[in-house]
Write an enzyme that holds these catalytic residues in place. Structure first.
Site, PDB file in Angstrom:
ATOM      1  N   ASP A 196      28.194  41.428  26.827  1.00 45.15           N
ATOM      2  CA  ASP A 196      27.742  40.396  25.912  1.00 45.15           C
ATOM      3  C   ASP A 196      28.068  40.883  24.502  1.00 45.15           C
ATOM      4  OD1 ASP A 196      26.471  38.558  24.352  1.00 45.15           O
ATOM      5  OD2 ASP A 196      24.453  38.915  25.135  1.00 45.15           O
ATOM      6  N   ASN A 200      27.151  30.959  27.074  1.00 44.46           N
ATOM      7  CA  ASN A 200      25.769  30.946  26.628  1.00 44.46           C
ATOM      8  C   ASN A 200      25.426  29.520  26.222  1.00 44.46           C
ATOM      9  OD1 ASN A 200      23.870  31.403  23.846  1.00 44.46           O
ATOM     10  ND2 ASN A 200      23.225  32.454  25.694  1.00 44.46           N
ATOM     11  N   PRO A 252      24.265  36.617  13.707  1.00 45.21           N
ATOM     12  CA  PRO A 252      25.505  36.191  13.036  1.00 45.21           C
ATOM     13  C   PRO A 252      25.655  36.737  11.624  1.00 45.21           C
ATOM     14  CG  PRO A 252      24.429  34.333  14.115  1.00 45.21           C
ATOM     15  CD  PRO A 252      23.461  35.469  14.165  1.00 45.21           C
TER      16      PRO A 252
END
Length: 743
Positions: A611, A671, A535
């Site tokens: 993804d 997820n 992130p």
């Protein structure tokens, strides 16, 4: 307040640091008006402060413990023994526990010795708000008369960077760059010392609040209703409900997902709600001196638990022996691996077109449809107990997971299978073999790091694999997209420090495949990507996604220039070829149009999936969905990437997420781990030439409320697969003359 060095668990006077994570150092909570400061003197313990009637006193250091009468007494309890100020000098007290009729003869382990010490400390906290008052005393500043003398000319050495241990998740370079100052960060599912980050997103921190600990101990609370406002305090890290008169705890306590310490000692609890197993952040859980005879097997998901305080309960001797001999972690592992398996409801299809449209399309033989599945399968090397400590030991090995993964891949009869985290060994030895039996062929590349490794290590590197039905589609071209390699070739990136420091250290890839339908000549572009996970590198995610889209546009435009295929043995203009010479051969479906001609790449049906490690509110999602992203977008984090951050980025592909047509815009999650629950996998499509018939629906929410994360007994990966069924919108044929307009 004085704490001698030999006092158990207290080595020095508590520091006045409200950021200290020590569970015994808590902020002061204001005592309720009208409450007595104490209901009676707590049991004297050497070295611990006493609060008789609110006055601070010190008990003589060698006075034996005089416990007040307990509401119940068990033979296995050590309440009749004094709290030993020094473990080495009081081994006879600890060994006396072996003679308890409720427990078999065992060798007392250091873990059990520590549990007994913590038990005595908890028993010494019977007075109301004991922890809060003790914390307040400890946090008082002490004026020091001495002035420290320091050398003003002393030059401090530069701080040495701390390197995280590598565990195969990412390269050493990437792990070092993934956190500020190269500091290691605990993965939320780790049960040991700091490790390098796992390539997964993590949840946000607990909601900010001025206090994170709540002391409700010693208040004679008899009941906590399920509607209590206590269960809305989701910012709590420490909760004390000890020494009350509770006979039960409502399941709603599981709403406090950020709890790290929970003390329910000294109550009248005869059972615990299984929902407590959802508190996966717990590290200390004290249930001393209750009436518990067993522990719910759902507690096996408390993979970060360091101490489960069970002393003083008529507990099953087998369970107690496990803790005494091998510690809390052994008991949690035992409960985890023997927990009953919940039933799994089937996922259902979500129709995005009306029933009338479904009937119309099903009756039209010229309508082409295909299904795309996107699935991060969790690479074998990444699936370790160290990272997924909540997963049963029998469900985590590849030998167990691969069968479930294959079942998921073939269950829905998809035309294209886009899989991430497939290592070289399993691609060659498992997927190509098993999917080949189902009529699939594949295109695959591993991450770039495999070139620098020996053969053994190289075969464990993961990558992206795209499988397709070979009897329906022809693979015209395939291409590997190495984001770092393409970034190096860009002229506007070459003088950018951020490109060298942030982008080049990531070896993520994508695979782009160009297909033609064997029967009709319809073309399809399928891109399968795996974007960086961290992130704190949202800028890198945008750069990688933008580079991917640019490569897709280039390949699609070149693909549009290819001449239309020659369709052998298939009728044109709705005429079916004569197969009377071979009656046994299946009849060919009539083709109601000639092979399509594409004027440019935007006219070719396109699917980009994978993804993306980005939530729907991210810049990555905004760019793919809207076709543009401003140069000053916050996700660039003020870093510099040539034209991307001077002019912004844009594309002309007109894409949408296949799941964006749902009422809730996206599925609730793709997820699911204790540290993250959200959508990071997508199937984007070109809305101008493709329509969505249906998508595979979400996992049952009632089921999700009972599990802490994946993988588990049903789901072999921490991701769930997503599937979309598309229909092709035929392009306008440039060979047909346009109808003249009148007037």
């Amino acid at each position: 307040m004085y704490y001698p060095q030999q006092s158990p668990g207290i080595s020095q006077k508590l520091a006045a640091n409200h950021h200290d994570n020590n569970p015994w150092r808590l902020p002061l909570l204001v005592q309720q008006p009208g409450q007595q400061s104490a209901v009676g003197p707590p049991p004297p313990s050497p070295g611990y402060a006493l609060y008789p009637n609110g006055a601070l006193q010190h008990h003589p250091a060698h006075h034996p413990l005089q416990h007040p009468p307990l509401q119940h007494h068990h033979q296995s309890s050590l309440s009749h023994y004094p709290s030993p100020p020094n473990v080495n000098n009081h081994q006879h007290h600890l060994l006396a526990a072996q003679g308890s009729p409720a427990a078999p003869q065992v060798v007392v382990s250091p873990h059990w010795q520590q549990q007994l010490l913590k038990c005595e400390m908890v028993r010494a906290s019977r007075s109301p708000h004991h922890r809060a008052r003790a914390s307040a005393m400890a946090s008082r500043t002490v004026t020091k008369s001495a002035i420290p003398i320091t050398n003003p000319n002393l030059v401090k050495p530069p701080p040495q960077p701390v390197t995280a241990e590598t565990n195969g998740k990412e390269s050493t370079t990437e792990s070092a760059q993934s956190s500020p100052n190269n500091a290691p960060v605990n993965h939320p599912s780790s049960t040991v010392a700091p490790i390098s980050q796992a390539p997964r997103p993590t949840a946000a921190k607990p909601p900010e609040n001025t206090w994170t600990s709540l002391d409700m101990g010693g208040l004679n609370i008899k009941n906590i209703p399920p509607t209590s406002g206590l269960f809305t305090f989701n910012f709590l890290l420490n909760l004390y409900l000890n020494h009350n008169a509770l006979t039960s705890v409502p399941p709603e306590i599981s709403n406090l997902r950020h709890l790290e310490l929970l003390d329910m000692s000294g109550n009248n609890l005869s059972s615990l709600p299984p929902e407590l197993g959802m508190l996966t952040q717990l590290k200390e859980f004290y249930i001393f001196d209750n009436n518990l005879s067993t522990i719910p097997p759902q507690f096996g998901t408390l993979h970060q638990l360091q101490t489960l305080g069970i002393e003083g309960n008529p507990l099953d001797p087998n369970l107690k022996t496990i803790v005494q001999k091998d510690g809390t972690h052994a008991l949690i592992s035992y409960l985890r691996d023997n927990c009953p398996v919940e039933n799994l409801p089937d996922r259902v299809w979500k129709d995005l077109i009306s029933p009338q449209e479904q009937d119309l399309f099903s009756q039209d033989p010229s309508v082409e449809t295909f299904r795309v599945q996107c699935y991060n399968i969790l690479c074998e090397k990444y699936a370790t107990e160290r990272l997924y400590g909540y997963t049963p030991a029998w469900a985590l090995p590849w030998s167990s997971r691969k069968t479930k993964i294959m079942d998921e891949l073939v269950k829905y009869d998809c035309d294209f299978l886009c899989i991430q985290e497939v290592d070289i060994k399993q691609y060659e030895e498992f997927f190509t073999v098993e999917l080949g039996k189902k009529g699939y062929e594949g295109a695959y590349w591993p991450k770039s790091r495999h070139r620098t490794m020996n053969d053994t290590d190289r075969r464990q590197v993961d990558g992206c694999a795209t499988f397709y039905k070979a009897d329906k589609y022809k693979l015209v071209e395939k291409r590997l997209v190495e984001f770092s390699h393409i970034a190096m070739q860009r002229q506007d990136f070459k003088k950018t420090d951020d490109m060298f420091n942030r982008v080049l250290g990531k070896d993520h890839i994508a695979v782009i495949c160009l297909f033609e339908t064997i029967l009709t000549g319809t073309r399809v572009v399928v891109a399968n990507a795996h974007i960086h996970w961290d992130p704190s590198f949202s800028d890198v995610k945008i750069v990688q996604t933008a580079l991917l889209v640019e490569e897709v546009e280039k390949m699609a435009n070149n693909f549009a220039k290819y001449p239309p295929p020659i369709l052998n043995g298939t009728a044109l203009d709705g005429i079916t070829p004569d197969r009377s010479a071979d009656p046994a051969s299946p009849p060919a479906a009539p083709l109601h149009r000639q092979p399509p001609i594409y004027t440019d790449g935007t006219k070719i049906p396109l699917v980009i999936c994978g993804d993306f490690n980005s939530v729907p509110s991210s810049g990555v999602y905004e760019f793919l969905s809207n076709g543009s992203l401003p140069a000053n977008h916050p996700d660039f984090m003020s870093h510099t990437y040539g034209r991307y951050t001077s002019e912004g980025i844009r594309h002309r592909l007109g894409m949408k997420s296949a799941y964006a047509g749902l009422p809730e815009d996206e599925v609730p999650l793709t997820n699911y781990t204790p540290s993250f629950r959200g959508v990071i996998d997508y199937i984007f499509y070109s809305a101008g030439n493709l329509g969505v018939n249906k998508v595979l629906g979400e996992v049952d929410r009632g089921y999700l409320d009972k599990v802490v994360g994946f993988p588990n007994a049903h789901f072999p990966s921490d991701h769930v697969s997503i599937i979309s069924e598309f229909r092709v919108k035929p392009p306008r044929d440039p060979r047909q003359p346009s109808t003249p307009q009148l007037g």
